[in-house]
Motif scaffolding. Structure first.
Motif, PDB file in Angstrom:
ATOM      1  N   GLY A  75      -6.124 -26.225  26.025  1.00  0.00           N
ATOM      2  CA  GLY A  75      -5.743 -27.557  26.025  1.00  0.00           C
ATOM      3  C   GLY A  75      -6.370 -28.513  25.033  1.00  0.00           C
ATOM      4  N   MET A  76      -7.502 -28.183  24.659  1.00  0.00           N
ATOM      5  CA  MET A  76      -8.337 -28.895  23.919  1.00  0.00           C
ATOM      6  C   MET A  76      -8.201 -28.403  22.334  1.00  0.00           C
ATOM      7  SD  MET A  76     -11.607 -29.981  25.986  1.00  0.00           S
ATOM      8  CE  MET A  76     -12.377 -30.686  24.537  1.00  0.00           C
ATOM      9  N   GLY A  77      -7.756 -27.250  22.269  1.00  0.00           N
ATOM     10  CA  GLY A  77      -7.747 -26.861  20.601  1.00  0.00           C
ATOM     11  C   GLY A  77      -7.790 -25.275  20.599  1.00  0.00           C
ATOM     12  N   VAL A  78      -8.188 -24.686  19.572  1.00  0.00           N
ATOM     13  CA  VAL A  78      -8.330 -23.444  19.328  1.00  0.00           C
ATOM     14  C   VAL A  78      -9.697 -22.740  18.956  1.00  0.00           C
ATOM     15  CG1 VAL A  78      -7.697 -23.917  16.557  1.00  0.00           C
ATOM     16  CG2 VAL A  78      -7.046 -21.719  17.692  1.00  0.00           C
ATOM     17  N   VAL A  79      -9.786 -21.679  19.495  1.00  0.00           N
ATOM     18  CA  VAL A  79     -11.193 -21.032  19.460  1.00  0.00           C
ATOM     19  C   VAL A  79     -11.195 -19.854  18.360  1.00  0.00           C
ATOM     20  CG1 VAL A  79     -13.103 -19.942  20.618  1.00  0.00           C
ATOM     21  CG2 VAL A  79     -11.535 -21.641  21.635  1.00  0.00           C
ATOM     22  N   TYR A  80     -12.241 -20.012  17.413  1.00  0.00           N
ATOM     23  CA  TYR A  80     -12.306 -18.887  16.573  1.00  0.00           C
ATOM     24  C   TYR A  80     -13.651 -18.313  16.601  1.00  0.00           C
ATOM     25  CZ  TYR A  80      -8.698 -21.479  14.036  1.00  0.00           C
ATOM     26  OH  TYR A  80      -7.652 -22.267  13.781  1.00  0.00           O
ATOM     27  N   ALA A  81     -13.694 -17.022  16.287  1.00  0.00           N
ATOM     28  CA  ALA A  81     -15.078 -15.969  15.873  1.00  0.00           C
ATOM     29  C   ALA A  81     -15.203 -16.532  14.534  1.00  0.00           C
ATOM     30  CB  ALA A  81     -14.738 -14.645  16.312  1.00  0.00           C
ATOM     31  N   ALA A  82     -16.459 -16.659  14.472  1.00  0.00           N
ATOM     32  CA  ALA A  82     -17.054 -16.971  13.054  1.00  0.00           C
ATOM     33  C   ALA A  82     -18.398 -16.661  12.845  1.00  0.00           C
ATOM     34  CB  ALA A  82     -17.258 -18.475  13.005  1.00  0.00           C
ATOM     35  N   PHE A  83     -19.076 -16.490  11.671  1.00  0.00           N
ATOM     36  CA  PHE A  83     -20.189 -15.810  11.037  1.00  0.00           C
ATOM     37  C   PHE A  83     -21.023 -17.010  10.544  1.00  0.00           C
ATOM     38  CE2 PHE A  83     -23.222 -13.719   8.232  1.00  0.00           C
ATOM     39  CZ  PHE A  83     -23.826 -12.975   9.333  1.00  0.00           C
ATOM     40  N   LEU A  95     -12.330 -25.582  17.600  1.00  0.00           N
ATOM     41  CA  LEU A  95     -11.782 -26.611  16.669  1.00  0.00           C
ATOM     42  C   LEU A  95     -10.944 -27.606  17.693  1.00  0.00           C
ATOM     43  CD1 LEU A  95     -11.434 -27.907  13.976  1.00  0.00           C
ATOM     44  CD2 LEU A  95      -9.404 -26.453  13.640  1.00  0.00           C
ATOM     45  N   ILE A  96     -11.473 -28.695  17.969  1.00  0.00           N
ATOM     46  CA  ILE A  96     -10.871 -29.840  18.803  1.00  0.00           C
ATOM     47  C   ILE A  96      -9.631 -30.523  18.125  1.00  0.00           C
ATOM     48  CG2 ILE A  96     -11.370 -31.752  20.190  1.00  0.00           C
ATOM     49  CD1 ILE A  96     -13.165 -29.500  20.753  1.00  0.00           C
ATOM     50  N   ARG A  97      -8.700 -30.463  19.183  1.00  0.00           N
ATOM     51  CA  ARG A  97      -7.289 -30.780  18.548  1.00  0.00           C
ATOM     52  C   ARG A  97      -6.960 -32.448  18.430  1.00  0.00           C
ATOM     53  NH1 ARG A  97      -3.302 -32.935  22.475  1.00  0.00           N
ATOM     54  NH2 ARG A  97      -3.971 -32.890  24.551  1.00  0.00           N
ATOM     55  N   TYR A 132     -13.759 -30.780  10.130  1.00  0.00           N
ATOM     56  CA  TYR A 132     -12.792 -30.118   9.486  1.00  0.00           C
ATOM     57  C   TYR A 132     -11.642 -30.940   9.497  1.00  0.00           C
ATOM     58  CZ  TYR A 132      -9.452 -26.512   7.780  1.00  0.00           C
ATOM     59  OH  TYR A 132      -8.648 -25.796   6.973  1.00  0.00           O
ATOM     60  N   GLN A 133     -11.277 -31.528   8.096  1.00  0.00           N
ATOM     61  CA  GLN A 133     -10.040 -32.224   8.011  1.00  0.00           C
ATOM     62  C   GLN A 133      -9.856 -33.154   8.758  1.00  0.00           C
ATOM     63  OE1 GLN A 133      -6.990 -29.076   7.283  1.00  0.00           O
ATOM     64  NE2 GLN A 133      -7.662 -28.689   5.386  1.00  0.00           N
ATOM     65  N   GLY A 134     -10.693 -33.993   9.399  1.00  0.00           N
ATOM     66  CA  GLY A 134     -10.610 -35.003  10.256  1.00  0.00           C
ATOM     67  C   GLY A 134     -10.559 -34.600  11.700  1.00  0.00           C
ATOM     68  N   GLN A 135     -10.997 -33.419  11.852  1.00  0.00           N
ATOM     69  CA  GLN A 135     -10.801 -32.664  13.397  1.00  0.00           C
ATOM     70  C   GLN A 135     -12.246 -32.485  13.558  1.00  0.00           C
ATOM     71  OE1 GLN A 135      -7.815 -30.126  12.190  1.00  0.00           O
ATOM     72  NE2 GLN A 135      -6.421 -30.680  13.859  1.00  0.00           N
ATOM     73  N   LEU A 136     -12.622 -32.511  14.786  1.00  0.00           N
ATOM     74  CA  LEU A 136     -14.191 -32.275  15.248  1.00  0.00           C
ATOM     75  C   LEU A 136     -14.265 -30.708  15.709  1.00  0.00           C
ATOM     76  CD1 LEU A 136     -15.073 -35.354  17.218  1.00  0.00           C
ATOM     77  CD2 LEU A 136     -15.966 -34.843  15.086  1.00  0.00           C
ATOM     78  N   PHE A 137     -15.232 -30.024  15.292  1.00  0.00           N
ATOM     79  CA  PHE A 137     -15.614 -28.732  15.767  1.00  0.00           C
ATOM     80  C   PHE A 137     -16.884 -28.460  16.486  1.00  0.00           C
ATOM     81  CE2 PHE A 137     -16.864 -27.931  11.339  1.00  0.00           C
ATOM     82  CZ  PHE A 137     -17.907 -27.264  11.779  1.00  0.00           C
ATOM     83  N   VAL A 138     -17.030 -27.614  17.391  1.00  0.00           N
ATOM     84  CA  VAL A 138     -18.271 -27.235  18.270  1.00  0.00           C
ATOM     85  C   VAL A 138     -18.586 -25.843  17.861  1.00  0.00           C
ATOM     86  CG1 VAL A 138     -19.758 -27.398  20.170  1.00  0.00           C
ATOM     87  CG2 VAL A 138     -18.000 -29.222  19.672  1.00  0.00           C
TER      88      VAL A 138
END
Length: 1004
Positions: A75-83, A95-97, A132-138
């Motif tokens: 509901g709040m955004g999309v989740v990625y695996a990252a390094f 990545l918060i929508r 990222y492009q105006g969107q917050l991420f954690v």
């Protein structure tokens, strides 16, 4: 009741290494009780397409993080695996929508900073926040696993399993509250279970990161300085807002069916009354959501009904808690705690999460044994606790019925026997035993009296009364048998006295109506007395076994089994065969144990004796899977045992024991990841059932520490051994020999971490305890000296190490002890490190001779000693002899171990070096390549450097023999130089490898 505790270890070597750092195996020869860099895991989230900025577009980078894959959306955004290239670790990024305004960005920054300071095993760690492009991420800890919601849906769970998971998650929530953080969206979908079954709460405070224009259903975010006061939209304000703003999507949501609010709508199902009223959400709001989540997990339905949001909110605000309709059994003490936590007024809930968790963890079935008096009684058949009232005269006098089993005269006899041993810890052990037996007797009396009263009040039938009284009679006989053994205590029984007490069958089982009504056929009337007499002898056999007196236990069990066969009463045959199998197992006769347990299982299954059938199947996991190393058969028995435990439904003791046996089987067969998972499950079950300060818990924790060490997670292993030491001191007192076992294990863990100063402190403490308790000549003192020597050797204190080893060898020789070979191997290591190859060879050959005589010429430990002999022969230039011994060692180890086992690295390394020195560099390189693959997987820089150095030498030699290529030789020199730097830091065990590297670099 189980005949033996979970197995742990008292390793005889701390970091006992051979040439090139070869580990001389840390064997669990002292069969006593004392046997997190966090895992990187995938953060799972439910998929909700359309709620993310662009669900199909995966960014290449988010800040400094390299995006690997899209894991899901919520509901709040999309989740990625990252390094994370800076810290070289995998992370999960949410990545918060919606685009963030300044207030939202500041709020998220504060939340992330606060979360980064919170370090708790039940909370997903937050590492970083960015844009990222105006969107917050954690950026967060990468957690592989499933949500608690998915875990509950996947399989039927007992109330104890569910409660154990929520208690652990609740501790994480409490830790966050203590740090000033409020979750505001706690629900089963926001708790993850990692592969070891450990819960981790996620999404703390992240709901507050959404900007004012992005508020989602049921939430409103305030701005600026008011960000700390998270307010929700009052229900009364929602309808006008719909009309004025024309929010058709929200209007549609209000009419959604709420039969599964947690799945359909998420947050509204877990919103407290104050959120519906538009008031401040604080830690008590989290408490409410926690109780909703636990209620739903236990009952399979939400605590408040409602076909839409307005109906739900009205019931929540009014406190109209509905009666569960699922029919699932939930104990009264749990239900009472949840009802208070679900109060509509925050002030009427529990003072904080800690108080709620204490209430949920206060199982009367567990704490009854600790009652000081009879004020709290079990309402049998109902699962509730009631305050005792005056009992009818015919129901009094239960304590007198224990005369002869446990009374003052019997207490005096046990005290005299324990003190007569002269052990320095006898008084403390007597105090522990006295307290435990008094609690057991009080519990028996309480349940006996309440059973009678329940029948008098018409709450229990005459049939149930007979079943419960028969069970209580058996527990009385068990108590009498255990006291008989303690009253005849010698030094060995005195040392095992606390364990003997822990092995007493739990009297609370006599309140388990379902278990009592198993349908086991009763003996014929004229056989009842003989059946009771045989069961009495089996009780004594159980007590003798728990006390470690195996010959006497076998004598009793064998005679009882013969009498049971003669009588022909099959349930009794099953019980006797189970006892006989347990004795055979403890005495090391695994093949005979398997046969007896087979018979116990078949006879129990035929007569619906489910407890005995389950115990027999569980013990087969230990006998067949661990002792006989037949992993596939062991797993089949585990499936059978699991089904029987599930059918009983209320025996976490058995469920925990099954997991311990599985864990030890997986350790024995090299499946270490599975071992860790099983032992963690056992620890959760035992802790929930028995509390932290119990011998079974300490033993399971020790076994887990051993498994983590074998997994290479040395810091985690040390943490478990530290806790096991703390628990062991609490259980036995500081001067008991069992504390020395715990200190010894902790020293081993410190050794693997390279904390040799700390290891030396623990070994010296273990020696002091053992010398005082057992005398200076005891082989367990020699074992601790052996470990102390290895730590001193690692520090280069060769003279001190040699003195300790000589004393250890003398002690082992006096006792004709099997650990003599380990000490001889360590002495060889010392000579090898000191550059005395002839002395090293003599010590290794002595170890090889001892292992060959004891185990055979090609057994696992014999082959490890043979590898050491081969390496010493190579150092002396006896290449033909060295190759012969190393090839034989390698062949035997390959038959015994999987191809990826680290022990194979040592003969592979030696053989590769020997062949290269003989001029067959091509063949040597092949062996060294295999050794390097195994060495790279170990946390031993010296071993890795040795293999790299020898491999570079072999490659240089190969090219040298066929017109060398200048660049190849230059690269070899660079590799050896790099390896040499590591070897010089690795300590004296790698001195020989360092000298060879120096000689290579000095050559023209």
């Amino acid at each position: 009741m189980h005949d033996s505790p979970p197995t742990g270890s008292d390793p005889t070597m701390a970091a006992g290494t051979g040439p090139f750092g070869q580990v001389a195996d840390e064997r669990a020869r002292d069969q006593t009780w004392l046997a997190d860099s966090a895992d990187r895991t995938i953060l799972q989230t439910g998929s909700r397409p359309g709620l993310v900025p662009d669900p199909d577009a995966k960014p290449e980078r988010l800040g400094r993080y390299l995006v690997l894959e899209r894991l899901g959306a919520g509901g709040m955004g999309v989740v990625y695996a990252a390094f994370d290239p800076d810290l070289e670790r995998k992370v999960a990024i949410k990545l918060i929508r919606g685009r963030a305004d300044d207030a939202a960005r500041a709020r998220l920054q504060r939340e992330a900073q606060a979360m980064a300071k919170l370090s708790h095993p039940a909370v997903v760690a937050v590492f970083d926040v960015g844009e990222y492009q105006g969107q917050l991420f954690v950026a967060m800890e990468f957690v592989r696993g499933e949500t608690v919601a998915a875990w509950i849906r996947r399989s039927k769970r007992s109330w104890r399993e569910v409660l154990a998971v929520f208690l652990a998650a609740g501790r994480g929530l409490a830790a966050a509250h203590d740090a000033g953080l409020v979750h505001r969206d706690f629900k089963p979908d926001n708790v993850l279970l990692d592969p070891d079954g450990r819960p981790k709460v996620t999404d703390f405070g992240l709901a507050r990161a959404v900007g004012p224009g992005e508020a989602h259903l049921g939430h409103h975010e305030t701005d600026g300085d008011q960000a700390s006061e998270d307010r929700s939209v009052p229900v009364a304000a929602l309808e006008p807002a719909l009309v004025l703003a024309g929010e058709h999507a929200l209007s549609g949501a209000l009419s959604l069916p709420l039969t599964r609010l947690g799945a359909v709508m998420g947050t509204p199902a877990y919103m407290a009354a104050e959120q519906h009223r538009g008031l401040v959400a604080d830690a008590r709001t989290d408490q409410y959501a926690f109780c909703v989540s636990l209620f739903e997990a236990l009952h399979g339905e939400l605590p408040f009904a409602g076909s839409n949001l307005f109906e739900l909110a009205g019931n929540v605000v009014a406190g109209r808690l509905r009666e569960p309709t699922s029919g699932r059994r939930v104990p009264a003490f749990v239900q009472r705690a949840l009802v208070r936590g679900l109060s509509p007024e925050p002030g009427r809930r529990w003072p904080d999460m800690h108080a709620l968790l204490r209430a949920l963890d206060r199982d009367p079935a567990r704490t009854l044994r600790r009652l000081a008096g009879g004020g709290l009684l079990l309402a049998l058949g109902a699962g509730a606790a009631v305050v005792a009232t005056a009992a009818p005269d015919k129901c009094t006098g239960a304590a007198e019925r224990l005369a002869g089993a446990w009374d003052e005269a019997r207490a005096d006899a046990v005290a005299a026997a324990l003190r007569a041993t002269g052990a320095p810890w006898a008084d403390e052990t007597w105090s522990i035993v006295r307290g435990g037996l008094d609690r057991y007797a009080r519990t028996w009396s309480i349940i006996h009296e309440q059973t009678c009263m329940s029948h008098q009040r018409g709450e229990a039938s005459g049939e149930l009364l007979d079943l419960q009284m028969a069970c209580l009679d058996e527990r009385r006989d068990d108590l009498a048998a255990f006291v008989d053994v303690l009253a005849e205590a010698d030094a060995g029984v005195a040392e095992q006295a606390v364990l003997t007490l822990a092995a007493l069958p739990r009297v609370e089982r006599c309140t388990d109506v379902l278990a009592l009504r198993t349908g086991i056929p009763a003996p014929a009337a004229d056989e009842e007395q003989e059946v009771a007499a045989i069961r009495g002898r089996l009780a004594r056999a159980r007590a003798e076994l728990a006390a470690g007196r195996y010959p006497r236990a076998f004598e009793l069990a064998h005679a009882a089994e013969a009498d049971a066969r003669r009588l022909g009463y099959r349930p009794l045959v099953a019980e006797a065969a189970l006892r006989l199998g347990a004795v055979r197992q403890a005495d090391g006769k695994a093949d005979l144990a398997e046969a007896a347990l087979d018979e116990a299982w078949a006879a129990a299954l035929a007569t619906r004796h489910d407890e005995v059938a389950a115990e027999a199947a569980i013990e087969q996991v230990a006998v067949v899977g661990r002792e006989l190393a037949r992993k596939d058969d062991g797993q089949r028995w585990a499936v059978t045992a699991g089904a029987l435990v599930d059918r009983r439904g209320r025996d976490d003791d058995l469920a925990a024991r099954l997991q311990v046996h599985l864990g030890n089987m997986y350790i024995r067969t090299g499946a270490i990841d599975q071992a860790v998972s099983a032992l963690r499950r056992a620890l959760v079950l035992y802790t929930a059932e028995l509390g932290d300060s119990h011998p079974y818990v300490a033993a399971a924790r020790t076994a887990l520490g051993d498994a983590l060490r074998r997994q290479g997670r040395f810091a985690d292993a040390a943490a478990e051994h530290q806790r096991a030491l703390r628990d062991t001191v609490a259980v036995y007192g500081p001067a008991h020999p069992q504390v020395a076992v715990a200190r010894n294990n902790l020293g081993v863990a410190y050794g693997w971490l390279g904390r040799h100063d700390d290891a030396i402190v623990e070994y010296r403490a273990a020696i002091a305890v053992r010398e005082q308790a057992l005398g200076g000549d005891h082989p367990r003192v020699a074992s601790a000296r052996n470990n102390l020597a290895t730590a001193l050797l690692e520090q280069g204190r060769l003279d001190e190490a040699e003195a300790e080893l000589q004393r250890a060898i003398a002690g082992f020789r006096r006792a004709d002890h099997p650990d003599l070979a380990d000490a001889e191997n360590n002495l060889g290591n010392l000579h090898f490190a000191a550059g005395r190859p002839h002395d090293a060879l003599a010590a290794y050959e002595a170890a090889l001779a001892a292992e060959t005589a004891r185990l055979g010429p090609d057994a696992l430990y014999t082959s490890l000693s043979r590898s050491n002999v081969g390496t010493a022969l190579w150092q002396l230039g006896r290449l033909d002899d060295a190759e012969r011994e190393l090839r034989r060692s390698l062949a035997a180890l390959e038959r015994e171990l999987p191809a990826t086992h680290p022990y194979l690295a040592f003969p592979l390394l030696g053989l590769g070096a020997v062949l290269a020195d003989r001029g067959d560099a091509h063949a040597g390189e092949a062996f060294l390549q295999r050794a390097l693959a195994l060495a790279e997987a170990q946390d031993d820089p010296g071993l890795r450097a040795t293999v790299r150095s020898e491999l570079a030498r072999a490659r240089a030699e190969k090219h040298h023999s066929s017109q060398p290529h200048a660049e190849t030789l230059a690269r070899a020199r660079r590799d050896v130089e790099a390896a040499l730097a590591d070897l010089r830091r690795a300590g004296p065990l790698y001195a020989h490898a360092a000298r060879r590297a120096e000689a290579f670099l000095a050559a023209p």
